[in-house]
Design a protein around this motif. Sequence first.
Motif, PDB file in Angstrom:
ATOM      1  N   LEU A  72      71.132  97.731 110.389  1.00  0.00           N
ATOM      2  CA  LEU A  72      72.576  97.944 110.496  1.00  0.00           C
ATOM      3  C   LEU A  72      73.241  97.733 109.138  1.00  0.00           C
ATOM      4  O   LEU A  72      74.094  98.528 108.729  1.00  0.00           O
ATOM      5  N   ALA A  73      72.833  96.680 108.423  1.00  0.00           N
ATOM      6  CA  ALA A  73      73.391  96.417 107.086  1.00  0.00           C
ATOM      7  C   ALA A  73      73.065  97.558 106.126  1.00  0.00           C
ATOM      8  O   ALA A  73      73.913  97.968 105.331  1.00  0.00           O
ATOM      9  N   HIS A  74      71.864  98.087 106.220  1.00  0.00           N
ATOM     10  CA  HIS A  74      71.442  99.159 105.307  1.00  0.00           C
ATOM     11  C   HIS A  74      72.055 100.511 105.657  1.00  0.00           C
ATOM     12  O   HIS A  74      72.343 101.316 104.777  1.00  0.00           O
ATOM     13  N   ARG A  75      72.271 100.775 106.937  1.00  0.00           N
ATOM     14  CA  ARG A  75      72.700 102.114 107.348  1.00  0.00           C
ATOM     15  C   ARG A  75      74.184 102.234 107.675  1.00  0.00           C
ATOM     16  O   ARG A  75      74.710 103.349 107.715  1.00  0.00           O
ATOM     17  N   ALA A  76      74.872 101.104 107.921  1.00  0.00           N
ATOM     18  CA  ALA A  76      76.257 101.205 108.387  1.00  0.00           C
ATOM     19  C   ALA A  76      77.233 100.337 107.591  1.00  0.00           C
ATOM     20  O   ALA A  76      78.317 100.033 108.077  1.00  0.00           O
ATOM     21  N   THR A  77      76.815  99.926 106.398  1.00  0.00           N
ATOM     22  CA  THR A  77      77.723  99.191 105.512  1.00  0.00           C
ATOM     23  C   THR A  77      77.568  99.759 104.100  1.00  0.00           C
ATOM     24  O   THR A  77      76.731 100.623 103.862  1.00  0.00           O
ATOM     25  N   LEU A  78      78.328  99.236 103.185  1.00  0.00           N
ATOM     26  CA  LEU A  78      78.226  99.674 101.795  1.00  0.00           C
ATOM     27  C   LEU A  78      77.172  98.891 101.016  1.00  0.00           C
ATOM     28  O   LEU A  78      77.073  99.027  99.798  1.00  0.00           O
ATOM     29  N   PHE A  79      76.367  98.100 101.720  1.00  0.00           N
ATOM     30  CA  PHE A  79      75.320  97.312 101.071  1.00  0.00           C
ATOM     31  C   PHE A  79      74.441  98.141 100.132  1.00  0.00           C
ATOM     32  O   PHE A  79      74.209  97.718  98.994  1.00  0.00           O
ATOM     33  N   ALA A  84      72.353  98.686  94.785  1.00  0.00           N
ATOM     34  CA  ALA A  84      71.538  99.668  94.060  1.00  0.00           C
ATOM     35  C   ALA A  84      71.179  99.232  92.647  1.00  0.00           C
ATOM     36  O   ALA A  84      70.069  99.494  92.187  1.00  0.00           O
ATOM     37  N   PHE A  85      72.075  98.573  91.966  1.00  0.00           N
ATOM     38  CA  PHE A  85      71.838  98.216  90.573  1.00  0.00           C
ATOM     39  C   PHE A  85      71.639  96.715  90.378  1.00  0.00           C
ATOM     40  O   PHE A  85      71.775  96.215  89.265  1.00  0.00           O
ATOM     41  N   ARG A  86      71.315  96.023  91.458  1.00  0.00           N
ATOM     42  CA  ARG A  86      71.065  94.579  91.401  1.00  0.00           C
ATOM     43  C   ARG A  86      69.562  94.325  91.397  1.00  0.00           C
ATOM     44  O   ARG A  86      68.795  95.133  91.913  1.00  0.00           O
ATOM     45  N   ASP A  87      69.162  93.186  90.892  1.00  0.00           N
ATOM     46  CA  ASP A  87      67.743  92.846  90.962  1.00  0.00           C
ATOM     47  C   ASP A  87      67.406  92.402  92.391  1.00  0.00           C
ATOM     48  O   ASP A  87      68.291  92.193  93.219  1.00  0.00           O
ATOM     49  N   GLU A  88      66.132  92.282  92.663  1.00  0.00           N
ATOM     50  CA  GLU A  88      65.685  91.996  94.031  1.00  0.00           C
ATOM     51  C   GLU A  88      66.234  90.683  94.567  1.00  0.00           C
ATOM     52  O   GLU A  88      66.643  90.602  95.726  1.00  0.00           O
ATOM     53  N   ASN A  89      66.294  89.648  93.736  1.00  0.00           N
ATOM     54  CA  ASN A  89      66.838  88.360  94.182  1.00  0.00           C
ATOM     55  C   ASN A  89      68.303  88.486  94.577  1.00  0.00           C
ATOM     56  O   ASN A  89      68.723  87.938  95.599  1.00  0.00           O
ATOM     57  N   ARG A  91      69.853  91.234  95.558  1.00  0.00           N
ATOM     58  CA  ARG A  91      69.911  92.036  96.791  1.00  0.00           C
ATOM     59  C   ARG A  91      69.591  91.178  98.013  1.00  0.00           C
ATOM     60  O   ARG A  91      70.289  91.256  99.027  1.00  0.00           O
ATOM     61  N   ASN A  92      68.556  90.368  97.902  1.00  0.00           N
ATOM     62  CA  ASN A  92      68.161  89.507  99.031  1.00  0.00           C
ATOM     63  C   ASN A  92      69.230  88.492  99.366  1.00  0.00           C
ATOM     64  O   ASN A  92      69.524  88.252 100.538  1.00  0.00           O
ATOM     65  N   ARG A  93      69.832  87.886  98.349  1.00  0.00           N
ATOM     66  CA  ARG A  93      70.912  86.906  98.595  1.00  0.00           C
ATOM     67  C   ARG A  93      72.111  87.572  99.260  1.00  0.00           C
ATOM     68  O   ARG A  93      72.699  87.028 100.198  1.00  0.00           O
ATOM     69  N   LEU A  94      72.459  88.759  98.785  1.00  0.00           N
ATOM     70  CA  LEU A  94      73.588  89.490  99.367  1.00  0.00           C
ATOM     71  C   LEU A  94      73.315  89.835 100.826  1.00  0.00           C
ATOM     72  O   LEU A  94      74.161  89.613 101.696  1.00  0.00           O
ATOM     73  N   LEU A  95      72.135  90.354 101.098  1.00  0.00           N
ATOM     74  CA  LEU A  95      71.786  90.706 102.476  1.00  0.00           C
ATOM     75  C   LEU A  95      71.796  89.492 103.381  1.00  0.00           C
ATOM     76  O   LEU A  95      72.342  89.540 104.485  1.00  0.00           O
ATOM     77  N   GLU A  96      71.233  88.391 102.918  1.00  0.00           N
ATOM     78  CA  GLU A  96      71.219  87.168 103.737  1.00  0.00           C
ATOM     79  C   GLU A  96      72.631  86.659 103.984  1.00  0.00           C
ATOM     80  O   GLU A  96      72.918  86.146 105.065  1.00  0.00           O
ATOM     81  N   SER A  97      73.510  86.783 103.008  1.00  0.00           N
ATOM     82  CA  SER A  97      74.896  86.334 103.216  1.00  0.00           C
ATOM     83  C   SER A  97      75.601  87.205 104.249  1.00  0.00           C
ATOM     84  O   SER A  97      76.483  86.747 104.964  1.00  0.00           O
ATOM     85  N   MET A  98      75.206  88.474 104.329  1.00  0.00           N
ATOM     86  CA  MET A  98      75.796  89.361 105.335  1.00  0.00           C
ATOM     87  C   MET A  98      75.261  89.053 106.730  1.00  0.00           C
ATOM     88  O   MET A  98      75.985  89.172 107.713  1.00  0.00           O
TER      89      MET A  98
END
Length: 99
Positions: A72-79, A84-89, A91-98
Amino acid sequence: MALGYFPKLYPDELLCSAVARYRVHTMASANAQVNRELYNNQDRYTSVALPHNLKLLHEQIGQFVGMCARELAHRATLFPYYAAFRDENARNRLLESML
């Protein structure tokens, strides 16, 4: 309280748009009412860009949207655009915060 309805997501639709359609379809009188129904808390809401509490929301709408909270975060938000231009760490922190 379990929801009896949530609209199917259109292709490339943002989650906040589906929540807005939910409010219209259920004729909710206020955003606070929708927030209570979706999050069990009138002070939580679905933001446009990077909504939080997706796991909590997914507990209510998961059966209607047919995808897990991460998808849902990947397909229905602006995540994907923010990440796209963030490093993996980052991206992971952002996703976990969501979630």
